[in-house]
Every structure is written in C-alpha cells, then in structure tokens.
Motif scaffolding. Structure first.
Motif, PDB file in Angstrom:
ATOM      1  N   ALA A  36       5.102   4.465 -12.942  1.00  0.00           N
ATOM      2  CA  ALA A  36       5.103   5.567 -13.749  1.00  0.00           C
ATOM      3  C   ALA A  36       6.319   6.082 -13.889  1.00  0.00           C
ATOM      4  O   ALA A  36       7.032   6.519 -14.826  1.00  0.00           O
ATOM      5  CB  ALA A  36       4.344   7.081 -13.085  1.00  0.00           C
ATOM      6  N   LEU A  37       7.183   6.058 -12.767  1.00  0.00           N
ATOM      7  CA  LEU A  37       8.547   6.578 -12.709  1.00  0.00           C
ATOM      8  C   LEU A  37       9.543   5.493 -13.524  1.00  0.00           C
ATOM      9  O   LEU A  37      10.590   6.278 -14.110  1.00  0.00           O
ATOM     10  CB  LEU A  37       9.096   7.202 -11.546  1.00  0.00           C
ATOM     11  N   SER A  38       9.600   4.448 -13.316  1.00  0.00           N
ATOM     12  CA  SER A  38      10.333   3.366 -13.810  1.00  0.00           C
ATOM     13  C   SER A  38      10.156   3.522 -15.422  1.00  0.00           C
ATOM     14  O   SER A  38      11.212   3.308 -16.029  1.00  0.00           O
ATOM     15  CB  SER A  38       9.986   1.991 -13.349  1.00  0.00           C
ATOM     16  N   ALA A  44      14.802   8.543 -15.060  1.00  0.00           N
ATOM     17  CA  ALA A  44      15.233   7.333 -15.274  1.00  0.00           C
ATOM     18  C   ALA A  44      15.651   6.446 -13.923  1.00  0.00           C
ATOM     19  O   ALA A  44      15.799   5.586 -14.011  1.00  0.00           O
ATOM     20  CB  ALA A  44      16.465   7.633 -16.008  1.00  0.00           C
ATOM     21  N   GLY A  45      15.829   7.710 -12.746  1.00  0.00           N
ATOM     22  CA  GLY A  45      16.196   6.731 -11.551  1.00  0.00           C
ATOM     23  C   GLY A  45      15.135   6.234 -10.898  1.00  0.00           C
ATOM     24  O   GLY A  45      15.123   5.616  -9.682  1.00  0.00           O
ATOM     25  N   GLY A  46      13.808   6.385 -11.130  1.00  0.00           N
ATOM     26  CA  GLY A  46      12.555   5.688 -10.586  1.00  0.00           C
ATOM     27  C   GLY A  46      12.427   6.541  -9.182  1.00  0.00           C
ATOM     28  O   GLY A  46      12.804   7.859  -9.187  1.00  0.00           O
ATOM     29  N   VAL A  50      13.777   7.827  -1.008  1.00  0.00           N
ATOM     30  CA  VAL A  50      13.022   8.723  -0.290  1.00  0.00           C
ATOM     31  C   VAL A  50      11.688   8.382  -0.299  1.00  0.00           C
ATOM     32  O   VAL A  50      11.165   8.236   0.736  1.00  0.00           O
ATOM     33  CB  VAL A  50      13.268  10.029  -0.511  1.00  0.00           C
ATOM     34  N   GLY A  51      11.216   7.930  -1.296  1.00  0.00           N
ATOM     35  CA  GLY A  51       9.652   7.862  -1.441  1.00  0.00           C
ATOM     36  C   GLY A  51       9.176   6.337  -0.510  1.00  0.00           C
ATOM     37  O   GLY A  51       8.384   6.307   0.065  1.00  0.00           O
ATOM     38  N   PHE A  52      10.144   5.456  -0.740  1.00  0.00           N
ATOM     39  CA  PHE A  52      10.025   4.104  -0.172  1.00  0.00           C
ATOM     40  C   PHE A  52      10.129   4.328   1.523  1.00  0.00           C
ATOM     41  O   PHE A  52       9.382   3.771   2.304  1.00  0.00           O
ATOM     42  CB  PHE A  52      10.841   3.254  -0.540  1.00  0.00           C
ATOM     43  N   ASN A  53      10.991   5.191   1.852  1.00  0.00           N
ATOM     44  CA  ASN A  53      11.337   5.577   3.297  1.00  0.00           C
ATOM     45  C   ASN A  53       9.934   6.335   3.985  1.00  0.00           C
ATOM     46  O   ASN A  53       9.429   5.997   4.937  1.00  0.00           O
ATOM     47  CB  ASN A  53      12.457   6.510   3.507  1.00  0.00           C
ATOM     48  N   ALA A  54       9.190   6.921   3.061  1.00  0.00           N
ATOM     49  CA  ALA A  54       8.302   7.847   3.550  1.00  0.00           C
ATOM     50  C   ALA A  54       7.101   6.685   3.607  1.00  0.00           C
ATOM     51  O   ALA A  54       6.268   7.156   4.644  1.00  0.00           O
ATOM     52  CB  ALA A  54       7.682   8.806   2.314  1.00  0.00           C
ATOM     53  N   ALA A  55       6.990   5.680   2.766  1.00  0.00           N
ATOM     54  CA  ALA A  55       5.752   4.687   3.115  1.00  0.00           C
ATOM     55  C   ALA A  55       6.178   4.015   4.018  1.00  0.00           C
ATOM     56  O   ALA A  55       5.224   3.575   5.061  1.00  0.00           O
ATOM     57  CB  ALA A  55       6.064   3.888   1.489  1.00  0.00           C
ATOM     58  N   ILE A  56       7.334   3.461   4.444  1.00  0.00           N
ATOM     59  CA  ILE A  56       7.834   2.724   5.642  1.00  0.00           C
ATOM     60  C   ILE A  56       7.357   3.604   6.766  1.00  0.00           C
ATOM     61  O   ILE A  56       7.163   3.237   7.955  1.00  0.00           O
ATOM     62  CB  ILE A  56       9.215   2.326   5.329  1.00  0.00           C
ATOM     63  N   ILE A 117      12.003  -0.365 -11.139  1.00  0.00           N
ATOM     64  CA  ILE A 117      12.863   0.347 -10.343  1.00  0.00           C
ATOM     65  C   ILE A 117      12.662   0.252  -8.857  1.00  0.00           C
ATOM     66  O   ILE A 117      12.064   1.234  -8.457  1.00  0.00           O
ATOM     67  CB  ILE A 117      13.525   1.835 -10.911  1.00  0.00           C
ATOM     68  N   VAL A 118      13.447  -0.374  -8.051  1.00  0.00           N
ATOM     69  CA  VAL A 118      13.200  -0.317  -6.635  1.00  0.00           C
ATOM     70  C   VAL A 118      14.592  -0.120  -6.114  1.00  0.00           C
ATOM     71  O   VAL A 118      15.525  -1.054  -6.414  1.00  0.00           O
ATOM     72  CB  VAL A 118      12.615  -1.705  -6.153  1.00  0.00           C
ATOM     73  N   PRO A 119      14.680   0.826  -5.425  1.00  0.00           N
ATOM     74  CA  PRO A 119      16.002   1.273  -4.533  1.00  0.00           C
ATOM     75  C   PRO A 119      16.377   0.108  -3.685  1.00  0.00           C
ATOM     76  O   PRO A 119      15.469  -0.567  -3.072  1.00  0.00           O
ATOM     77  CB  PRO A 119      15.759   2.882  -4.366  1.00  0.00           C
ATOM     78  N   LYS A 120      17.845   0.351  -3.627  1.00  0.00           N
ATOM     79  CA  LYS A 120      18.245  -0.512  -2.222  1.00  0.00           C
ATOM     80  C   LYS A 120      17.988   0.341  -1.029  1.00  0.00           C
ATOM     81  O   LYS A 120      17.924   1.567  -1.170  1.00  0.00           O
ATOM     82  CB  LYS A 120      19.921  -0.570  -2.525  1.00  0.00           C
ATOM     83  N   PRO A 121      17.556  -0.506   0.004  1.00  0.00           N
ATOM     84  CA  PRO A 121      17.405   0.338   1.103  1.00  0.00           C
ATOM     85  C   PRO A 121      18.744   1.003   1.797  1.00  0.00           C
ATOM     86  O   PRO A 121      19.858   0.610   1.471  1.00  0.00           O
ATOM     87  CB  PRO A 121      16.961  -0.845   2.336  1.00  0.00           C
ATOM     88  N   ASP A 122      18.459   2.143   2.484  1.00  0.00           N
ATOM     89  CA  ASP A 122      19.626   2.787   2.962  1.00  0.00           C
ATOM     90  C   ASP A 122      19.689   2.793   4.480  1.00  0.00           C
ATOM     91  O   ASP A 122      18.693   2.108   5.023  1.00  0.00           O
ATOM     92  CB  ASP A 122      19.769   4.355   2.464  1.00  0.00           C
ATOM     93  N   ASP A 123      20.547   3.710   4.940  1.00  0.00           N
ATOM     94  CA  ASP A 123      20.580   3.445   6.780  1.00  0.00           C
ATOM     95  C   ASP A 123      19.364   4.130   7.131  1.00  0.00           C
ATOM     96  O   ASP A 123      18.718   3.516   8.083  1.00  0.00           O
ATOM     97  CB  ASP A 123      21.655   4.433   7.135  1.00  0.00           C
ATOM     98  N   VAL A 124      18.693   5.175   6.466  1.00  0.00           N
ATOM     99  CA  VAL A 124      17.376   5.314   6.897  1.00  0.00           C
ATOM    100  C   VAL A 124      16.132   4.493   6.803  1.00  0.00           C
ATOM    101  O   VAL A 124      15.450   4.443   7.813  1.00  0.00           O
ATOM    102  CB  VAL A 124      16.934   6.883   6.181  1.00  0.00           C
ATOM    103  N   THR A 125      16.270   3.770   5.788  1.00  0.00           N
ATOM    104  CA  THR A 125      15.251   2.923   5.695  1.00  0.00           C
ATOM    105  C   THR A 125      15.353   1.421   6.860  1.00  0.00           C
ATOM    106  O   THR A 125      14.064   1.405   7.373  1.00  0.00           O
ATOM    107  CB  THR A 125      15.517   1.754   4.238  1.00  0.00           C
ATOM    108  N   PHE A 126      16.477   1.243   7.052  1.00  0.00           N
ATOM    109  CA  PHE A 126      16.610   0.283   8.488  1.00  0.00           C
ATOM    110  C   PHE A 126      16.187   1.019   9.521  1.00  0.00           C
ATOM    111  O   PHE A 126      15.479   0.406  10.284  1.00  0.00           O
ATOM    112  CB  PHE A 126      18.082  -0.281   8.253  1.00  0.00           C
TER     113      PHE A 126
END
Length: 139
Positions: A36-38, A44-46, A50-56, A117-126
C-alpha cells in the motif's frame, strides 16, 4: 482516515503487546503496508524502518528468533537489490515478505519489484534481532 506509515507501525506494534504476540498478523500487516505505501504517492518513503522493527519486535516477544533473522536477511538483501540471492538463500521456504516473491521473474521487467520499498536495517533493527535470539535461547 487513510492508513499511513504511522498507523501501520502502531498497529504492528499492537501485535507485539497482544497475549500471545500475533506474529502472523504482524507479518500480514507488514506485507499489506509494504504494498500500500510503496504504491502510494502520498507515502513515497514506504513503511519505513520503524514498521519493520515493530514486526521484528513482535517476533522477539514471541521467541521466534529464526523469523526475526530471516526478516533481517530479506531487508538486507532487498536493500541491496539482490532478489536472486534471497531466493537462493531461502530455497523452497516462502519469503516472509511474500510481496517480494508473489510474481514470476518474467514480470519483474515491468518494474513491479522496484516498486516495493523495503528500508535498510538500522541499529535498532540489529539490536531487536539480537534480543529475539536472547529471549528464545537461540544465542
């Protein structure tokens, strides 16, 4: 109200706080939000990291460290635009981000893959993936 990255991220975070954590729903929302967001010009940023980190984080609370690591792998590989590596690495396993794998390679020429659009992982992701490993005894 039109769902945006904040709304999707908040709902995905709520999946973590349910008892038991709803990893299945978090992944469904993550996939829906990615599509939806892509494709939305107003987002435009997808979904954003933050959303991916929430899922993880939902996976971490559910002690699903393997899923957390797989999603991290998919984020890294997709951000490097190497879909063939993702398919080779996971073999017969269905991708967690199934929206990246729901078309045949011949249809990628129309640019559909590039729309996701899939973001690059950040420090929080790792850190969250490491927490998932710790919580589930996988470390």
């Amino acid at each position: 109200v039109t769902p945006n990255n904040v709304i999707y991220s908040t709902v995905i975070s709520a999946c973590e706080r349910s008892d038991p954590p709803r990893v299945d729903l978090a992944l469904e929302l993550l996939n829906n939000a990615t599509v939806a967001l892509s494709s939305s010009s107003s987002n435009a940023g997808g979904l954003g990291v933050v959303g991916f980190n929430a899922a993880i984080s939902t996976m971490a609370r559910a002690a699903q460290w393997q899923m957390a690591v797989r999603l991290l792998d998919e984020m890294i590989m997709h951000s490097n635009s190497n879909m063939e590596s993702i398919r080779h690495y996971h073999g017969e396993q269905k991708l967690l981000l199934h929206v990246l794998d729901d078309t045949s390679p011949s249809s990628w020429a129309d640019g559909r893959e590039g729309e996701m659009i899939v973001p690059k992982p950040d420090d929080v992701t790792f850190g969250t993936v490491l927490a998932a490993c710790e919580r589930s005894g996988g470390w």
